[in-house]
Design a protein around this motif. Sequence first.
Motif, PDB file in Angstrom:
ATOM      1  N   LEU A 633     -28.523  11.117   3.105  1.00  0.00           N
ATOM      2  CA  LEU A 633     -28.788  11.600   1.564  1.00  0.00           C
ATOM      3  C   LEU A 633     -28.426  10.281   0.919  1.00  0.00           C
ATOM      4  CD1 LEU A 633     -26.035  15.366   2.056  1.00  0.00           C
ATOM      5  CD2 LEU A 633     -29.139  14.836   1.986  1.00  0.00           C
ATOM      6  N   LEU A 634     -28.093   9.384   1.430  1.00  0.00           N
ATOM      7  CA  LEU A 634     -27.414   8.567   0.718  1.00  0.00           C
ATOM      8  C   LEU A 634     -28.258   7.645   0.085  1.00  0.00           C
ATOM      9  CD1 LEU A 634     -25.106   6.568  -0.644  1.00  0.00           C
ATOM     10  CD2 LEU A 634     -25.181   5.317   1.437  1.00  0.00           C
ATOM     11  N   ARG A 635     -29.981   7.441   0.808  1.00  0.00           N
ATOM     12  CA  ARG A 635     -30.436   6.556   0.464  1.00  0.00           C
ATOM     13  C   ARG A 635     -31.445   7.639  -0.393  1.00  0.00           C
ATOM     14  NH1 ARG A 635     -35.545   6.003   5.121  1.00  0.00           N
ATOM     15  NH2 ARG A 635     -35.757   8.292   4.738  1.00  0.00           N
ATOM     16  N   LEU A 636     -31.492   8.666  -0.315  1.00  0.00           N
ATOM     17  CA  LEU A 636     -32.162   9.676  -1.680  1.00  0.00           C
ATOM     18  C   LEU A 636     -32.183   9.567  -2.961  1.00  0.00           C
ATOM     19  CD1 LEU A 636     -33.113  12.714   0.843  1.00  0.00           C
ATOM     20  CD2 LEU A 636     -34.334  11.180   0.088  1.00  0.00           C
ATOM     21  N   LEU A 637     -30.644   9.364  -2.821  1.00  0.00           N
ATOM     22  CA  LEU A 637     -29.693   9.844  -3.881  1.00  0.00           C
ATOM     23  C   LEU A 637     -29.748   8.045  -4.909  1.00  0.00           C
ATOM     24  CD1 LEU A 637     -25.710  10.512  -3.127  1.00  0.00           C
ATOM     25  CD2 LEU A 637     -27.418  11.857  -4.601  1.00  0.00           C
ATOM     26  N   LEU A 638     -30.747   7.237  -4.590  1.00  0.00           N
ATOM     27  CA  LEU A 638     -30.921   6.069  -5.394  1.00  0.00           C
ATOM     28  C   LEU A 638     -32.517   5.741  -5.136  1.00  0.00           C
ATOM     29  CD1 LEU A 638     -29.413   3.493  -3.003  1.00  0.00           C
ATOM     30  CD2 LEU A 638     -28.593   4.235  -4.839  1.00  0.00           C
ATOM     31  N   SER A 639     -33.229   7.760  -5.403  1.00  0.00           N
ATOM     32  CA  SER A 639     -34.676   7.681  -5.388  1.00  0.00           C
ATOM     33  C   SER A 639     -34.631   7.688  -6.607  1.00  0.00           C
ATOM     34  CB  SER A 639     -35.666   8.652  -4.264  1.00  0.00           C
ATOM     35  OG  SER A 639     -35.922   9.123  -4.639  1.00  0.00           O
ATOM     36  N   PRO A 640     -36.005   7.426  -7.283  1.00  0.00           N
ATOM     37  CA  PRO A 640     -36.051   7.669  -8.796  1.00  0.00           C
ATOM     38  C   PRO A 640     -36.715   8.848  -8.821  1.00  0.00           C
ATOM     39  CG  PRO A 640     -37.389   6.265  -7.921  1.00  0.00           C
ATOM     40  CD  PRO A 640     -36.826   6.137  -7.017  1.00  0.00           C
ATOM     41  N   ARG A 641     -37.275   9.801  -7.805  1.00  0.00           N
ATOM     42  CA  ARG A 641     -37.659  11.429  -8.162  1.00  0.00           C
ATOM     43  C   ARG A 641     -36.494  12.225  -8.066  1.00  0.00           C
ATOM     44  NH1 ARG A 641     -42.840  12.384  -7.630  1.00  0.00           N
ATOM     45  NH2 ARG A 641     -42.142  14.655  -7.094  1.00  0.00           N
ATOM     46  N   MET A 642     -36.464  12.782  -9.321  1.00  0.00           N
ATOM     47  CA  MET A 642     -35.008  13.503  -9.153  1.00  0.00           C
ATOM     48  C   MET A 642     -35.138  14.498  -8.324  1.00  0.00           C
ATOM     49  SD  MET A 642     -32.817  12.077 -11.418  1.00  0.00           S
ATOM     50  CE  MET A 642     -31.973  12.984 -11.618  1.00  0.00           C
ATOM     51  N   ASP A 643     -36.454  15.263  -8.177  1.00  0.00           N
ATOM     52  CA  ASP A 643     -35.841  16.686  -7.691  1.00  0.00           C
ATOM     53  C   ASP A 643     -35.560  15.701  -6.128  1.00  0.00           C
ATOM     54  OD1 ASP A 643     -38.584  14.826  -6.904  1.00  0.00           O
ATOM     55  OD2 ASP A 643     -39.828  16.136  -5.988  1.00  0.00           O
ATOM     56  N   ALA A 644     -35.561  14.768  -5.918  1.00  0.00           N
ATOM     57  CA  ALA A 644     -35.216  15.137  -4.483  1.00  0.00           C
ATOM     58  C   ALA A 644     -33.947  14.304  -4.112  1.00  0.00           C
ATOM     59  CB  ALA A 644     -36.127  13.346  -3.845  1.00  0.00           C
ATOM     60  N   VAL A 645     -33.180  14.385  -5.395  1.00  0.00           N
ATOM     61  CA  VAL A 645     -31.543  13.578  -5.516  1.00  0.00           C
ATOM     62  C   VAL A 645     -30.990  15.097  -5.841  1.00  0.00           C
ATOM     63  CG1 VAL A 645     -29.880  12.594  -7.215  1.00  0.00           C
ATOM     64  CG2 VAL A 645     -32.509  11.599  -7.194  1.00  0.00           C
ATOM     65  N   LEU A 646     -31.683  15.880  -6.840  1.00  0.00           N
ATOM     66  CA  LEU A 646     -31.309  17.051  -7.020  1.00  0.00           C
ATOM     67  C   LEU A 646     -31.106  17.754  -5.063  1.00  0.00           C
ATOM     68  CD1 LEU A 646     -30.392  19.736  -8.562  1.00  0.00           C
ATOM     69  CD2 LEU A 646     -32.837  20.026  -8.656  1.00  0.00           C
ATOM     70  N   GLU A 647     -32.112  17.425  -4.313  1.00  0.00           N
ATOM     71  CA  GLU A 647     -32.120  18.217  -2.994  1.00  0.00           C
ATOM     72  C   GLU A 647     -30.765  17.633  -2.576  1.00  0.00           C
ATOM     73  OE1 GLU A 647     -32.598  20.918  -1.992  1.00  0.00           O
ATOM     74  OE2 GLU A 647     -33.636  21.486  -4.159  1.00  0.00           O
ATOM     75  N   ALA A 648     -30.451  15.939  -2.194  1.00  0.00           N
ATOM     76  CA  ALA A 648     -29.117  15.444  -1.230  1.00  0.00           C
ATOM     77  C   ALA A 648     -28.540  16.258  -2.257  1.00  0.00           C
ATOM     78  CB  ALA A 648     -29.753  14.068  -1.900  1.00  0.00           C
ATOM     79  N   THR A 649     -28.151  16.081  -3.589  1.00  0.00           N
ATOM     80  CA  THR A 649     -26.477  16.534  -4.124  1.00  0.00           C
ATOM     81  C   THR A 649     -26.183  18.072  -3.638  1.00  0.00           C
ATOM     82  OG1 THR A 649     -27.747  15.341  -6.366  1.00  0.00           O
ATOM     83  CG2 THR A 649     -25.548  16.987  -6.234  1.00  0.00           C
ATOM     84  N   ARG A 650     -27.223  18.908  -3.269  1.00  0.00           N
ATOM     85  CA  ARG A 650     -27.070  19.956  -3.022  1.00  0.00           C
ATOM     86  C   ARG A 650     -26.520  20.110  -1.801  1.00  0.00           C
ATOM     87  NH1 ARG A 650     -32.062  23.088  -5.676  1.00  0.00           N
ATOM     88  NH2 ARG A 650     -31.012  24.108  -7.382  1.00  0.00           N
ATOM     89  N   VAL A 651     -27.078  19.683  -0.633  1.00  0.00           N
ATOM     90  CA  VAL A 651     -27.084  19.635   0.760  1.00  0.00           C
ATOM     91  C   VAL A 651     -25.239  18.528   1.063  1.00  0.00           C
ATOM     92  CG1 VAL A 651     -26.742  17.953   3.018  1.00  0.00           C
ATOM     93  CG2 VAL A 651     -29.099  18.875   1.189  1.00  0.00           C
ATOM     94  N   PHE A 652     -25.211  17.698  -0.143  1.00  0.00           N
ATOM     95  CA  PHE A 652     -23.646  16.833  -0.433  1.00  0.00           C
ATOM     96  C   PHE A 652     -22.759  17.916  -0.870  1.00  0.00           C
ATOM     97  CE2 PHE A 652     -24.881  12.312   0.106  1.00  0.00           C
ATOM     98  CZ  PHE A 652     -23.589  12.013   1.763  1.00  0.00           C
ATOM     99  N   GLY A 653     -23.521  18.769  -1.236  1.00  0.00           N
ATOM    100  CA  GLY A 653     -22.174  20.679  -1.898  1.00  0.00           C
ATOM    101  C   GLY A 653     -21.818  20.851  -0.801  1.00  0.00           C
ATOM    102  N   ASN A 654     -22.697  21.414   0.395  1.00  0.00           N
ATOM    103  CA  ASN A 654     -22.332  21.688   1.191  1.00  0.00           C
ATOM    104  C   ASN A 654     -21.537  21.041   2.294  1.00  0.00           C
ATOM    105  OD1 ASN A 654     -23.688  24.260   0.167  1.00  0.00           O
ATOM    106  ND2 ASN A 654     -25.731  24.401   1.430  1.00  0.00           N
ATOM    107  N   LEU A 655     -21.943  19.887   2.556  1.00  0.00           N
ATOM    108  CA  LEU A 655     -21.389  19.330   3.871  1.00  0.00           C
ATOM    109  C   LEU A 655     -19.469  18.337   2.575  1.00  0.00           C
ATOM    110  CD1 LEU A 655     -24.066  17.483   5.145  1.00  0.00           C
ATOM    111  CD2 LEU A 655     -22.977  19.183   6.251  1.00  0.00           C
ATOM    112  N   SER A 656     -19.770  18.672   2.106  1.00  0.00           N
ATOM    113  CA  SER A 656     -18.412  18.189   1.294  1.00  0.00           C
ATOM    114  C   SER A 656     -17.294  18.552   1.687  1.00  0.00           C
ATOM    115  CB  SER A 656     -18.452  18.015  -0.403  1.00  0.00           C
ATOM    116  OG  SER A 656     -19.273  19.412  -0.797  1.00  0.00           O
TER     117      SER A 656
END
Length: 807
Positions: A633-656
């Motif tokens: 997920l950390l790698r995807l947060l740096l992506s320029p694609r906001m849809d990937a950033v959004l999904e990675a943030t959602r997963v962190f929202g559960n795992l956090s």
Amino acid sequence: MASVERKQEKQGPFYLGYDTKRPTSAEIVTEARRSLRTLQTRRPFTPREEHRQLFTGSHDGRPPSTFSLHARNFEVPDSRPNSGTRLSPLGHKPGLPRPPPDERTDRRGSGGARKRLVRARSLTLELCTSQHSTAPQSVGVHEPTVSMKSSHHVYTKSSHPGHNQERTEKPLKITTQIPTEHRTLRSSNADFSRAKGKPPDTWHGRGDAAGDDGIDDESLFWTNDVLPVVQTFESVAPGGTVAPETIERLLEACRDLYNVLLEKGMLGKRLKRRSYILRALFRLIDLGSDPLNLALAQLILALEVSGNNLLNICKLVFKISRSSRNDFLFQDDPVIDSLVSLIDDCNSGGEAVLYCMGSLKLLSGNSSLARLLLDKDFIAVSLRLSERLVQFSDPTTCPTDHHTHTVAGHILVQVTSALRNMADFPESRPSFLSNDVFSRLCAVMDRHQEDQDVCLNVSRIFSKLSSYAECCSVLAETPSCYRLFLSLLCKHSRKQALTVRLLFTLGNLAARSNHARERVYEEENTTGVLLELFQSYLQVPENHPHEEEEEEEDVLIKLIRVLANMSIHPGVGSSLAANTQCVELLMKVIELRSVDESPETVVNALTAINNLSYVQGECSVVRLRHAHVSRLLLRLLLSPRMDAVLEATRVFGNLSQIEEVQSFIIGNKVHQFVVALLDSKNPDMCFSACGVLTNLAVDPKNRVIINQEGAIHKLIDCLRDFGPQDWLLATQVCQTLWNCTEDTEQEHAQELLEILSLYSDQKALKWPSSADIKAYQEACWELKFLPVAERLLKRTRRLATVPGCHQ
């Protein structure tokens, strides 16, 4: 007392939950947004066929789309020529004994030919003039004939360029024919008239009232009305170049002949000199005019040719329909009625129906003609034909040879292709929703699982229609579809075009209801089939053509979507979350695929992981492998694609919620990125960021770190910007503010107090004008936002009254 109130207010962080009452409908909607989500995707692209033909792709073992067709291809007796002057019967019999028949002698010289011709004409005359004969009519062809129970039309002149035909409907049903070897003549004109639904007439000499004079009446009709038109046909020499004026004259003659035969009820096989007319019509085919050939085809079909002549006429119409420039010719021509009637006849079959159905398939690709076919109940007619063909190919109900099964498959390719074209039009959906269409199409697929063309066409129909809620609901209630789709995925796993459409349809079914998700999962070895496909398409050999790589990637996208949508069901989600192979394949997608090159694949995999991450406990592989998932997920947060950033943030929202993941987020400064997302002005992004911050702020040490990044100020801005438009987001922001602020927080108390006071006053708010939207917004505001806001407002009021509070 104040300390007691503060203790009661601090019942714990919001992510642990503070209300165990039964959720309302609005709360269910909220939880659906906060947690599991269905995946949508684009429908697989089907390129338009560049060349009109019977079959696409490989033609091995398939009938041809191109062929030569000339007047000489049409056969006797329908086209048997006249023998010239009619010979009078001999007054006495020859005295010499008759020699034994010798076919070789008959074939030599003109005498033998004449002898056969006279004998054939004598037989025809006997059958035509005998009123009560029960002997079968000999036509020289042993294939079953096809009756056309169509509504015939009267031709009139039209100003349409190149066609010059209009029609006014004048219904006239032609009596059903039976195979030649079993056909008998009708006993009287009264029988024929009753079959037509008209009172008996006597003009043609077949009724009892007419007697022998009726033959003279028919001769008079022939001489005055028919023969002049036929002579117009015979006046044109076949072959060579013909002037446009001549074509127009022949078209007018075709219309005149059709109308006069229709008016006298002499279409079909009732006219004694029918073969004379057919011979004149057949020879005009060599002129090579498509408008004329289409008019000839309609007239010849109305005269009910059979056997090889019927096949050739259907081929002729098919050749004309292959050019899109000829589509306008069919718009106002009754030949479409004849074609539809031909395929609807219970005795139809063989290559004639194949080319007839092939013509209708090509014509259905034209939007205007497709709507015309829809008005003629073409979908229901095609389904009846497909049902008969399925019965033909079912050895338990109708034992047939391999050839019959093969021909049935050829025709079904045309039927399903035409239905695929019809499925493009919104007007066709009611027809597909009635008459148990989906079950019947599943039966076609099931009976012809080995025929990839049939299966592909039906899968395209399901792919198109399942994108619409009503059609998807009806398909979901078709029990046979689930087993069938999985069976075909096993059988044709490397047929990408078929596989991607089956998976897209399954994904649509799983996106609609828990019932469909459960039905998919409960089929035998569903998980095994899907994961085997997953592994196969994830590890495809390299050096594939670019187009093939795109098709394989699309299969992977649709397959992951099926898993993500299935996982929404609590039981199915728990099972998939505990499946190590499933979770590892999803993580492998993120490892092997670049989000820049395969964005939809990666985003779908993230969504599937997010849905599975809601399953808690020791059985959850996602939570057990949280360290590995966090690194991805950390790698995807740096992506320029906001849809990937959004999904990675959602997963962190559960795992956090997991302490180790919280330490990972703080240690890798992920919290700074999450706080920055609050400025994105994207409601979904803010919602996901609030989820991560809510969980992190449970720990006082993390709370301090988050507030150092200006989280409280940004949260208040989100509340002000999005509150009235999105009360679910406003609720989440208030929950995050509760966790991020302490009893001594005074810096933003006054600003927060003003916003909460305004948003808590129902009368001060502006509501949508739509009654439905307003009712939904009010329910969200009252049931979700107001309880949290009032709780936070109470604490904020107390802080705002403290001396020294920032004004």
